[in-house]
Write an enzyme that holds these catalytic residues in place. Structure first.
Site, short mmCIF file in Angstrom:
data_model
loop_
_atom_site.label_atom_id
_atom_site.label_comp_id
_atom_site.label_asym_id
_atom_site.label_seq_id
_atom_site.Cartn_x
_atom_site.Cartn_y
_atom_site.Cartn_z
CD GLU A 152 -1.62 27.34 -64.26
OE1 GLU A 152 -1.15 28.11 -63.40
OE2 GLU A 152 -2.70 26.75 -64.12
CG ASP A 153 0.53 28.56 -60.22
OD1 ASP A 153 -0.02 27.80 -61.04
OD2 ASP A 153 -0.05 28.99 -59.21
CG ASP B 28 -1.81 19.16 -57.94
OD1 ASP B 28 -1.26 19.59 -56.93
OD2 ASP B 28 -2.50 18.14 -57.95
CG PHE C 171 -0.20 22.59 -50.73
CD1 PHE C 171 -1.12 22.51 -51.77
CD2 PHE C 171 -0.03 23.80 -50.09
CE1 PHE C 171 -1.84 23.63 -52.15
CE2 PHE C 171 -0.75 24.92 -50.46
CZ PHE C 171 -1.66 24.83 -51.50
NE ARG D 96 -2.18 34.65 -54.00
CZ ARG D 96 -2.66 33.57 -54.62
NH1 ARG D 96 -1.86 32.83 -55.35
NH2 ARG D 96 -3.92 33.22 -54.52
P1 XMP Z 1 -4.51 21.23 -61.20
O1 XMP Z 1 -4.74 20.12 -60.21
O2 XMP Z 1 -5.76 21.59 -61.93
O3 XMP Z 1 -4.14 22.43 -60.27
O4 XMP Z 1 -3.33 20.95 -62.12
C1 XMP Z 1 -3.56 23.56 -60.74
C2 XMP Z 1 -3.82 24.71 -59.81
O5 XMP Z 1 -3.97 24.28 -58.45
C3 XMP Z 1 -3.21 25.06 -57.58
N1 XMP Z 1 -2.21 24.20 -56.93
C4 XMP Z 1 -1.41 24.59 -55.94
N2 XMP Z 1 -1.30 25.76 -55.32
N3 XMP Z 1 0.44 24.88 -53.99
C5 XMP Z 1 -0.37 25.90 -54.33
O6 XMP Z 1 -0.24 26.96 -53.73
C6 XMP Z 1 0.39 23.66 -54.57
O7 XMP Z 1 1.16 22.75 -54.21
C7 XMP Z 1 -0.61 23.51 -55.61
N4 XMP Z 1 -0.93 22.46 -56.39
C8 XMP Z 1 -1.92 22.94 -57.20
C9 XMP Z 1 -2.59 26.12 -58.42
O8 XMP Z 1 -3.40 27.29 -58.36
C10 XMP Z 1 -2.62 25.59 -59.82
O9 XMP Z 1 -2.76 26.60 -60.82
MG MG Z 2 -2.87 28.73 -60.42
#
Ligand code: XMP
Ligand code: MG
Length: 176
Positions: free
Chosen positions: A99-100, A103, A153, A166
């Protein structure tokens, strides 16, 4: 001209490179030459996934899972859906989810539950970035974390803002 300002460098390209190598070294040490199935969560993880992969020594099967949770918003909707499914069965496989960013953790929790139904031998998780302050998912375990970051963010290195940025080679913060 873009309507946003140039993102500020938050994690530099050399720092990302060093940390990705460290994570790969940990994975190499834990799995040895055992085959793994690395699952890239699209789209944000593409860059982290390919950089990590090139530092792994074991045989790696690559799979891609499309998940959508954000649309063009910068806050979690809590809504998660599979937009592209895996190609191969996971039964008996050693899976690492790549995972990237974690959050709220709701996306990764959903992914783990979804993959468990496919009966792999093991599932571990790697996230380049983790925002501990934003975490909502109870009991979520991330086995390999690149950087813990505050609740800002971030963009670049695969991560987007409304599908843009990206391709930046670093992790940046947009001044809003
Ligand atoms: P959750 O809240 O489910 O979110 O843990 C995970 C997905 O939300 C996106 N995400 C971000 N994308 N900058 C981004 O470009 C951010 O700061 C960010 N925070 C959450 C991301 O796709 C991640 O897989
Ligand atoms: Mg993602």
């Amino acid at each position: 001209m873009p309507s946003y300002s140039e993102p500020k460098v938050y994690i530099s390209e050399p720092d990302l490179k060093v940390r990705v190598r460290e994570l790969a070294a940990k994975i190499n040490a834990e799995y040895g030459m055992q085959e793994i199935t690395a699952i890239c969560i699209l789209k944000g993880s593409i860059v982290f996934f390919t950089d990590l992969l090139r530092n792994l020594k074991m045989p790696v099967v690559c799979e891609f899972l499309g998940m959508s949770s954000y649309g063009n918003h910068t806050t979690s909707t809590g809504e998660v859906k599979v937009t592209l499914d895996l190609n191969e069965p996971l039964i008996g496989k050693h899976v690492i989810v790549i995972e990237d960013i974690v959050d709220t953790g709701l996306t990764l929790s959903y992914i783990i539950d979804y993959l468990k139904m496919k009966k792999p031998s093991s599932i571990k998780t790697a996230a380049l970035l983790f925002k501990p302050e934003a975490l909502k998912a109870q009991g979520l375990k991330i086995d390999y974390i690149g950087f813990e970051i505050p609740n800002h963010f971030v963009v670049g290195y695969g991560l987007d803002y409304a599908e843009k940025m990206r391709a930046l080679p670093y992790i940046g913060i947009i001044e809003q």
